[in-house]
Design an enzyme around this catalytic site. Sequence first.
Site, mmCIF file in Angstrom:
data_model
loop_
_atom_site.group_PDB
_atom_site.id
_atom_site.type_symbol
_atom_site.label_atom_id
_atom_site.label_comp_id
_atom_site.label_asym_id
_atom_site.label_seq_id
_atom_site.Cartn_x
_atom_site.Cartn_y
_atom_site.Cartn_z
ATOM 1 N N HIS A 159 0.840 -1.189 0.000
ATOM 2 C CA HIS A 159 0.000 0.000 0.000
ATOM 3 C C HIS A 159 0.879 1.244 0.000
ATOM 4 C CE1 HIS A 159 -3.192 2.791 1.072
ATOM 5 N NE2 HIS A 159 -4.020 1.841 0.654
ATOM 6 N N ASP A 164 -7.985 -5.461 0.131
ATOM 7 C CA ASP A 164 -8.481 -6.375 -0.903
ATOM 8 C C ASP A 164 -8.087 -7.831 -0.651
ATOM 9 O OD1 ASP A 164 -9.725 -4.404 -2.562
ATOM 10 O OD2 ASP A 164 -7.723 -3.717 -3.092
HETATM 11 N N1 CMC Z 1 4.040 -7.706 -4.720
HETATM 12 C C1 CMC Z 1 5.362 -7.671 -4.955
HETATM 13 N N2 CMC Z 1 6.095 -6.546 -4.858
HETATM 14 C C2 CMC Z 1 5.476 -5.425 -4.526
HETATM 15 C C3 CMC Z 1 4.098 -5.391 -4.274
HETATM 16 C C4 CMC Z 1 3.369 -6.584 -4.374
HETATM 17 N N3 CMC Z 1 2.059 -6.607 -4.142
HETATM 18 N N4 CMC Z 1 3.735 -4.117 -3.959
HETATM 19 C C5 CMC Z 1 4.847 -3.381 -4.017
HETATM 20 N N5 CMC Z 1 5.914 -4.169 -4.361
HETATM 21 C C6 CMC Z 1 7.323 -3.757 -4.458
HETATM 22 C C7 CMC Z 1 7.586 -2.985 -5.736
HETATM 23 O O1 CMC Z 1 7.967 -3.860 -6.781
HETATM 24 C C8 CMC Z 1 8.697 -2.079 -5.296
HETATM 25 O O2 CMC Z 1 9.883 -2.841 -5.228
HETATM 26 P P1 CMC Z 1 11.316 -2.166 -5.558
HETATM 27 O O3 CMC Z 1 11.521 -1.112 -4.514
HETATM 28 O O4 CMC Z 1 12.279 -3.292 -5.485
HETATM 29 O O5 CMC Z 1 11.201 -1.589 -6.951
HETATM 30 C C9 CMC Z 1 8.315 -1.715 -3.850
HETATM 31 O O6 CMC Z 1 7.553 -2.833 -3.400
HETATM 32 C C10 CMC Z 1 7.477 -0.435 -3.739
HETATM 33 O O7 CMC Z 1 6.339 -0.593 -4.566
HETATM 34 P P2 CMC Z 1 5.670 0.574 -5.402
HETATM 35 O O8 CMC Z 1 5.039 -0.009 -6.627
HETATM 36 O O9 CMC Z 1 6.623 1.698 -5.588
HETATM 37 O O10 CMC Z 1 4.553 1.035 -4.376
HETATM 38 P P3 CMC Z 1 3.338 2.001 -4.677
HETATM 39 O O11 CMC Z 1 3.069 2.742 -3.453
HETATM 40 O O12 CMC Z 1 3.588 2.778 -5.926
HETATM 41 O O13 CMC Z 1 2.133 0.971 -5.031
HETATM 42 C C11 CMC Z 1 0.402 -0.581 -4.719
HETATM 43 C C12 CMC Z 1 1.191 0.576 -4.105
HETATM 44 C C13 CMC Z 1 -0.800 -0.881 -3.840
HETATM 45 C C14 CMC Z 1 -0.124 -0.174 -6.122
HETATM 46 C C15 CMC Z 1 1.316 -1.824 -4.830
HETATM 47 O O14 CMC Z 1 1.727 -2.222 -3.541
HETATM 48 C C16 CMC Z 1 0.649 -2.986 -5.559
HETATM 49 O O15 CMC Z 1 0.718 -3.037 -6.802
HETATM 50 N N6 CMC Z 1 -0.016 -3.929 -4.834
HETATM 51 C C17 CMC Z 1 -0.749 -5.001 -5.473
HETATM 52 C C18 CMC Z 1 -2.098 -4.496 -5.965
HETATM 53 C C19 CMC Z 1 -3.052 -4.245 -4.815
HETATM 54 O O16 CMC Z 1 -3.204 -5.065 -3.931
HETATM 55 N N7 CMC Z 1 -3.750 -3.103 -4.854
HETATM 56 C C20 CMC Z 1 -4.745 -2.718 -3.847
HETATM 57 C C21 CMC Z 1 -4.301 -1.542 -3.032
HETATM 58 S S1 CMC Z 1 -5.240 -1.256 -1.527
HETATM 59 C C22 CMC Z 1 -6.846 -0.823 -1.977
HETATM 60 C C23 CMC Z 1 -6.970 0.171 -3.056
HETATM 61 O O17 CMC Z 1 -6.331 1.217 -3.049
HETATM 62 O O18 CMC Z 1 -7.775 -0.071 -3.928
#
Ligand code: CMC
Length: 393
Positions: A270, A327
Amino acid sequence: TGYIALDPGYANTGSCESAITFIDGDRGILRYRGIPIEQFEQAPNFVEVAWLLIFGRLPSAEEYRAFSEQLTASANLDESMKHHFEGFPRSAPPMAILSAMINALSCFHPEYFELDDRAHFQAAAAGLISKIRTIAAYAYRHSVGQPYIYPNPRLPYVPNFLHMLFSQPYAEYVCDPLVRDALNLILILHADHEQNCSTSTVRMVGSSQANLFASCAAGVCALWGPLHGGANVAVIEMLEQIHRGQLSVEDYVRLAKDKNTKMRLMGFGHRIYKNLDPRAKILGRVAEQLLPKLGVKDPLLDIARRLEEIARNDPYFIERKLYPNVDFYSGILLRAIGIPTNMFTVIFAIGRLPGWIAHWWEQAQTEGMRIARPRQLYIGLTPSDYAPHESRV
Ligand code: CMC
């Protein structure tokens, strides 16, 4: 002109002041208008929480009664809107229908284009909160080729929605109080989350002074994506893939860590929470308690628990502070109460609607509000000349 600091994904950009929702992502705290979300678990009532978010405090008995009456009175869609549903293929994603139909409400309710005072706004908000449920139910009935069931004015908000989803002509759906409470709780836990992608979208569209319905239709589109509300479907698909034996839990975690794959552990991570999402904590616990009470045995719950355990002990997830989000368990609960998978993100949208409305109104009330208009750094070509068609190679 001048220096522009880039902030991809607006991770460090504050766009507004807001008095609606407080989140402390490090400590896993979420409060609506000051009230910790855990406190809504006692007697979950989504309508009350919708009022709280939109108007800033819990409603008095009289306010609650009047708002409920407005919801009941505005539950029906204009009869000609039914023809719109017929125009969609049965396989149409319900989120596409939801967004299109909320936008279509703009055509039927031009009286809400200019919301000049609080009473007028309240009528528009009640209309939208009530009608989104009817639209959602009709979208589902269309997808399964069943007749539309009109809203029943004697039923409260959540049982009425379940009635429109699942009753058959001459065979009324009987709502189990456990199911009613679970759905109320799920809607409440999704009701607001400050400046998330869909809410920021609603604010951005609203900042051009677009009407409430158009702004919320845009919110539905933003919510649809798998990184946002669409994650609740993606989680179930992931768990089913594991259940079918296509991948083991260990394989999935390994692939989700591998940057050469596009896979992520869905329902994990998140932008704000660097600790367990308090909504996931509640939903995981409620799933554990409710499934046996409903007599439901779902192997996906065990798979989710194993995935959580492995990921939470894995250095990759620990270092990046990736925990289950809302989720991760919501889909398992929704399945247990009989909601079809293609409606999961629609349920999220119904839940999030009061938050969108609250933010739209808060912004509209803000003195000196400016149209949202981020900047960019141009990295394209230097000046070049237009070449007539014949001279191009
Ligand atoms: N699985 C594997 N790696 C992950 C995940 C994951 N679910 N989430 C983040 N990472 C890694 C990402 O690859 C990055 O790694 P590195 O630093 O080595 O490049 C690091 O963690 C930071 O991730 P980010 O993409 O920069 O984080 P963000 O704040 O931009 O994205 C997020 C947040 C929720 C989009 C992301 O965690 C994600 O894609 N999660 C899976 C989808 C999900 O469950 N979404 C629902 C979110 S909660 C409810 C809502 O808002 O709807």
